[in-house]
Design a protein around this motif. Structure first.
Motif, short mmCIF file in Angstrom:
data_model
loop_
_atom_site.label_atom_id
_atom_site.label_comp_id
_atom_site.label_asym_id
_atom_site.label_seq_id
_atom_site.Cartn_x
_atom_site.Cartn_y
_atom_site.Cartn_z
N TRP A 26 -15.77 39.60 -14.80
CA TRP A 26 -17.20 39.33 -15.49
C TRP A 26 -16.67 38.61 -16.66
O TRP A 26 -15.50 38.46 -17.02
CB TRP A 26 -18.02 40.28 -15.71
CG TRP A 26 -17.67 41.29 -16.73
CD1 TRP A 26 -16.36 41.85 -16.95
CD2 TRP A 26 -18.41 41.89 -17.88
NE1 TRP A 26 -16.30 42.62 -18.07
CE2 TRP A 26 -17.55 42.84 -18.52
CE3 TRP A 26 -19.76 42.03 -17.93
CZ2 TRP A 26 -17.99 43.34 -19.65
CZ3 TRP A 26 -20.22 42.64 -19.00
CH2 TRP A 26 -19.47 43.52 -20.07
N GLY A 27 -17.74 37.82 -17.12
CA GLY A 27 -17.29 36.81 -18.23
C GLY A 27 -17.05 37.24 -19.49
O GLY A 27 -16.61 36.65 -20.41
N GLU A 28 -17.84 38.59 -19.78
CA GLU A 28 -17.62 39.19 -20.98
C GLU A 28 -16.17 39.82 -21.41
O GLU A 28 -15.36 40.11 -20.42
CB GLU A 28 -18.56 40.25 -21.14
CG GLU A 28 -20.06 39.70 -21.04
CD GLU A 28 -20.45 38.91 -22.06
OE1 GLU A 28 -20.20 38.85 -23.26
OE2 GLU A 28 -21.11 37.68 -21.61
N THR A 29 -15.79 39.73 -22.43
CA THR A 29 -14.44 40.35 -22.67
C THR A 29 -14.71 41.14 -23.94
O THR A 29 -14.00 41.18 -25.13
CB THR A 29 -13.38 39.31 -23.06
OG1 THR A 29 -14.00 38.42 -24.22
CG2 THR A 29 -13.17 38.37 -22.02
N PRO A 30 -15.21 42.32 -23.92
CA PRO A 30 -15.33 43.43 -24.89
C PRO A 30 -14.23 43.90 -25.41
O PRO A 30 -13.16 44.33 -24.58
CB PRO A 30 -16.17 44.19 -24.30
CG PRO A 30 -16.18 44.42 -22.89
CD PRO A 30 -16.08 42.90 -22.59
N VAL A 31 -13.77 44.00 -26.63
CA VAL A 31 -12.46 44.64 -26.98
C VAL A 31 -12.27 46.30 -26.65
O VAL A 31 -13.27 46.85 -27.24
CB VAL A 31 -12.41 44.27 -28.62
CG1 VAL A 31 -10.95 44.93 -29.35
CG2 VAL A 31 -12.57 42.87 -28.76
N ARG B 55 -8.21 50.17 -19.85
CA ARG B 55 -8.94 50.03 -20.95
C ARG B 55 -10.38 49.90 -21.05
O ARG B 55 -11.15 49.27 -20.19
CB ARG B 55 -8.38 48.73 -21.71
CG ARG B 55 -7.19 48.83 -22.26
CD ARG B 55 -5.89 49.01 -21.67
NE ARG B 55 -4.67 48.78 -22.38
CZ ARG B 55 -3.47 49.04 -22.09
NH1 ARG B 55 -3.42 49.58 -20.88
NH2 ARG B 55 -2.64 48.75 -22.99
N VAL B 56 -10.93 50.73 -21.80
CA VAL B 56 -12.41 50.60 -21.98
C VAL B 56 -13.14 50.49 -23.29
O VAL B 56 -12.30 50.74 -24.46
CB VAL B 56 -13.12 52.11 -21.21
CG1 VAL B 56 -12.55 52.34 -20.06
CG2 VAL B 56 -12.51 53.19 -22.33
N ALA B 57 -14.29 49.90 -23.46
CA ALA B 57 -14.79 49.67 -24.84
C ALA B 57 -15.91 50.74 -24.85
O ALA B 57 -17.05 50.58 -24.49
CB ALA B 57 -15.40 48.30 -24.85
N VAL B 58 -15.77 51.83 -25.86
CA VAL B 58 -16.95 52.80 -26.08
C VAL B 58 -17.70 52.39 -27.24
O VAL B 58 -17.42 51.88 -28.21
CB VAL B 58 -16.17 54.03 -26.16
CG1 VAL B 58 -17.07 55.35 -26.64
CG2 VAL B 58 -15.20 54.73 -25.32
N THR B 59 -18.95 52.41 -26.79
CA THR B 59 -20.19 52.02 -27.71
C THR B 59 -20.94 53.44 -28.14
O THR B 59 -21.61 53.19 -29.35
CB THR B 59 -21.15 51.09 -27.24
OG1 THR B 59 -21.64 51.89 -25.90
CG2 THR B 59 -20.46 49.88 -26.75
N GLY B 60 -20.53 54.33 -27.58
CA GLY B 60 -21.39 55.63 -28.16
C GLY B 60 -21.12 56.96 -27.20
O GLY B 60 -20.31 56.96 -26.22
#
Length: 278
Positions: A95-100, A131-136
């Motif tokens: 996908w085009g998003e690249t969350p850190v 790798r994962v980007a945790v938001t909550g």
């Protein structure tokens, strides 16, 4: 123009197309800047050719950034950021998003859920070091910016490492051998070494010949092996779990096994080098 061409496994160039940063180093009809994307599936097969029947060369894991240089007929040609490997992936794995990323998967594998409920139907399976980007966090589950929820205790912050890579590799005992594999569902010899060292915070190349030049320091006396030494053979690599034992993903047993090093040598595998991580 250099007479020594860069390794095409880790440098994106073909006769018709190459990455812009390689201009002056290689010949190509066009040089372009790539577009960063991110893997959104648990893993994706990476091939040397855009063909379903082509041999797998490696795998990309959930959350890895892939710089895309070409898209055609549902395939993309790009470079994986973490180890620099170049190959073809299916477009629908990105996908085009690249969350850190903020965390990595520390369990052998874990499920991706659509909501923070262990009874909900799973969306995917994420493997060790993904790798994962945790938001909550809710109900003990981590919400990911990439979408979905993962059990929080199966994650570790990126700066939290598992320094005992031998112990990490041992957890993968019994995982089936898979050419080009680097997940808990299937591993090849260099994939096992790469994943175990990645969990320890050590970034190493993908293939065994590359690892033989990059990991630690060379050991001159191969008769004095220690736990954690990386032992190389022609086209093969393993990790010592003691002075006389080798843990490796191998085609003889078709799985990750721990066995006497002498038995490996007796099958005709000649030791070509040993690297030691201080």
């Amino acid at each position: 123009m250099s007479l020594f061409l860069p390794d095409p496994r880790t440098n994106p160039y073909r006769s018709d197309l190459a990455a812009a940063h390689l201009e002056g180093l290689v010949q190509a009809e066009r040089f372009i800047e790539g577009v960063p994307c991110q893997l959104r599936t648990g893993f994706a097969t990476v091939k040397a050719q855009p063909d379903f029947e082509a041999r797998q060369t490696t795998q990309a894991l959930f959350g890895e950034t892939v710089t895309v240089y070409e898209e055609h007929d549902g395939w993309v040609w790009g470079q994986i950021e973490t180890d620099g490997y170049v190959g073809y992936l299916r477009l629908d794995t990105l996908w085009g998003e690249t969350p850190v990323p903020t965390h990595r998967v520390s369990a052998i594998r874990t499920f991706l859920f659509p909501e923070p409920d262990l009874k909900s139907p799973t969306l995917d399976v994420l493997s060790l070091t993904s790798r994962v980007a945790v938001t909550g966090e809710t109900n003990g589950f981590a919400e990911l910016e990439q979408g979905g929820w993962v059990f929080m205790k199966h994650l570790a912050e990126l700066d939290e490492v598992a320094p005992d890579y031998v112990a990490t590799a041992r957890k993968l005992t019994g995982v089936p051998y898979l050419w080009g594999g680097k997940t808990s569902m299937g591993l090849d010899c260099s994939g096992l070494v790469q994943v175990a060292l990645d969990a320890a915070g050590l970034s190493v190349p993908r293939d065994s010949d590359q690892q033989a030049q990059a990991i630690g320091d060379a050991v001159a006396d191969v008769s004095a092996l220690r736990r954690g030494d990386i032992v190389f053979f022609p086209g093969h690599v393993g990790i010592t779990t003691g002075p006389d034992l080798l843990l490796h993903a191998n085609a003889f047993h078709m799985m990750v096994t721990e066995e006497p090093l002498a038995e490996v040598v007796a099958r005709g595998a000649q030791i070509t080098g040993v690297r030691r991580i201080a």
